[in-house]
Design an enzyme around this catalytic site. Structure first.
Site, short mmCIF file in Angstrom:
data_model
loop_
_atom_site.label_atom_id
_atom_site.label_comp_id
_atom_site.label_asym_id
_atom_site.label_seq_id
_atom_site.Cartn_x
_atom_site.Cartn_y
_atom_site.Cartn_z
N ASN A 9 88.82 -5.16 -26.34
CA ASN A 9 88.62 -3.83 -27.06
C ASN A 9 87.90 -3.41 -25.71
O ASN A 9 86.83 -3.20 -25.45
CB ASN A 9 87.61 -4.11 -28.18
CG ASN A 9 87.25 -2.72 -28.78
OD1 ASN A 9 87.54 -1.54 -28.35
ND2 ASN A 9 85.94 -2.82 -29.62
N LYS A 11 86.95 0.03 -25.56
CA LYS A 11 86.05 1.14 -25.92
C LYS A 11 86.24 2.10 -25.31
O LYS A 11 87.26 2.78 -24.83
CB LYS A 11 84.26 0.61 -25.86
CG LYS A 11 84.45 -0.84 -26.68
CD LYS A 11 82.96 -1.16 -26.89
CE LYS A 11 82.81 -2.67 -27.66
NZ LYS A 11 81.54 -3.08 -27.90
N HIS A 94 85.19 -0.82 -36.66
CA HIS A 94 84.46 -1.37 -35.62
C HIS A 94 83.15 -0.79 -35.93
O HIS A 94 82.97 0.57 -36.54
CB HIS A 94 84.78 -0.93 -34.39
CG HIS A 94 84.12 -1.76 -33.00
ND1 HIS A 94 82.93 -1.32 -32.86
CD2 HIS A 94 84.55 -2.77 -32.60
CE1 HIS A 94 82.49 -2.32 -32.03
NE2 HIS A 94 83.53 -3.24 -31.77
N GLU A 96 80.76 0.16 -34.13
CA GLU A 96 80.38 1.37 -33.35
C GLU A 96 80.95 2.55 -34.13
O GLU A 96 80.01 3.71 -34.13
CB GLU A 96 80.67 1.16 -32.04
CG GLU A 96 79.68 0.32 -31.11
CD GLU A 96 80.70 -0.29 -30.12
OE1 GLU A 96 81.70 -0.05 -29.63
OE2 GLU A 96 80.26 -1.40 -29.59
N GLU A 166 82.51 -9.56 -36.66
CA GLU A 166 81.45 -9.21 -35.45
C GLU A 166 80.03 -9.05 -35.59
O GLU A 166 79.68 -7.72 -36.23
CB GLU A 166 82.12 -7.85 -34.55
CG GLU A 166 83.45 -7.97 -34.30
CD GLU A 166 83.38 -7.15 -32.91
OE1 GLU A 166 84.32 -7.63 -32.25
OE2 GLU A 166 83.14 -6.00 -32.87
N GLY A 172 77.60 -6.79 -27.22
CA GLY A 172 77.16 -6.00 -25.93
C GLY A 172 75.96 -6.57 -25.63
O GLY A 172 75.21 -5.80 -24.84
N SER A 212 80.05 -10.64 -27.24
CA SER A 212 79.60 -11.08 -26.12
C SER A 212 80.48 -12.25 -25.80
O SER A 212 79.86 -13.28 -25.20
CB SER A 212 78.23 -11.50 -26.24
OG SER A 212 77.42 -10.30 -26.13
C1 G2H Z 1 82.09 -6.39 -30.08
C2 G2H Z 1 83.06 -6.79 -28.78
C3 G2H Z 1 84.28 -5.99 -28.86
P1 G2H Z 1 81.60 -7.18 -26.72
O1 G2H Z 1 82.33 -4.94 -30.03
O2 G2H Z 1 84.78 -5.52 -29.84
O3 G2H Z 1 82.02 -6.20 -27.62
O4 G2H Z 1 82.25 -8.28 -26.22
O5 G2H Z 1 81.04 -6.18 -25.53
O6 G2H Z 1 80.29 -7.59 -27.10
#
Ligand code: G2H
Length: 248
Positions: A9, A11, A94, A96, A166, A172, A212
């Site tokens: 993803n 982003k 998501h 966010e 998630e 993140g 993460s």
């Molecule tokens: C969670 C994830 C990807 P990350 O948002 O959807 O992001 O791996 O940077 O925590």
């Protein structure tokens, strides 16, 4: 058997040039045929990513989509527009988007229904906040998110839905839920799907973990009984890491 799905993803990252360079670097190296590899990218990159990944098994996803086909919705992109590019997946709900763009369970539900009707497989994101986890509400929150997002989704369509669990506190932040914590919630989510659609469908539906995930922890996560993949943000931006994630 459920085919694991590892999705990057991106982003709000990368220019077209950077995206094409990324694909050129991973081409031929992403060779785990037991895993479905997906890149979910900003709208501006989708056409070039489809082009650059031609001839590979890498699938391309968008990160959002409106539930109407067209209209006065400044700044939005619709399913027919994504169909024109043969987009395979769309990330919906998501955290966010829920947090910064007023995405609700109701709008997520409308988008899920539209995506399925349009032949774009939704990656439906759910997950609890830190406060909710500390108040022991994780499972209740996830249950409501799943039930609302899937309202009026048929049994046949349900097979195409990918759910991404998630936990918001792990996104993140460098904090990962332990593999066991993630598996526990994901097994519960599968049970919620079972309650809605029956055992057969619940055993077919793929449920990813996100938050993460990186090359160092991907195999532990993937080795859990109920986790069928990962939705990866930060660690999916570097070609070498993406390759390691998919070839875990
Ligand atoms: C969670 C994830 C990807 P990350 O948002 O959807 O992001 O791996 O940077 O925590």
């Amino acid at each position: 058997m459920r085919k694991p799905i590892i999705a990057g993803n991106w982003k709000m990252h990368k220019t077209i040039a950077e995206a094409v360079e990324f694909v050129n670097e991973i081409k031929g190296k992403v060779n785990n045929t037991d895993v479905e590899a997906v890149i979910c990218a900003p709208f501006t990159l989708l056409k070039d990513l489809k082009e650059a990944t031609k001839g590979t098994d890498i699938k391309i996803g968008a990160q959002n989509m409106h539930y109407e086909d067209n209209g006065a919705f400044t700044g939005e992109v619709s399913a027919p527009m994504l169909n024109e590019l043969n987009i395979d997946y769309v990330v919906l709900g998501h955290s966010e988007r829920r947090q910064y763009f007023n995405e609700t369970n109701e709008t997520v539900n409308k988008k899920v229904l539209k995506a399925l009707k349009s032949g774009i497989d939704p990656i439906l994101c759910i997950g609890e906040t830190l406060e909710e986890r500390e108040a022991d509400k994780t499972k209740d929150v996830c249950k409501v998110q799943v039930e609302k997002a899937l309202e009026n989704v048929s049994k046949d369509d349900m097979k195409k839905v990918v759910i991404a669990y998630e936990p918001i506190w792990a996104i993140g932040t460098g904090k990962t839920a332990t593999a066991e914590q993630a598996n526990d919630v994901i097994a519960y989510v599968r049970d919620v799907v079972k309650g809605l659609y029956g055992e057969e469908i619940s055993e077919e539906v793929r449920i990813q973990y996100g938050g993460s995930v990186k090359p160092a922890n991907v195999s532990e996560i993937m080795n859990q009984t109920d986790i069928d993949g990962a939705l990866v943000g930060g660690a999916s931006l570097k070609p070498a890491d993406f390759v390691e994630l998919v070839n875990f």
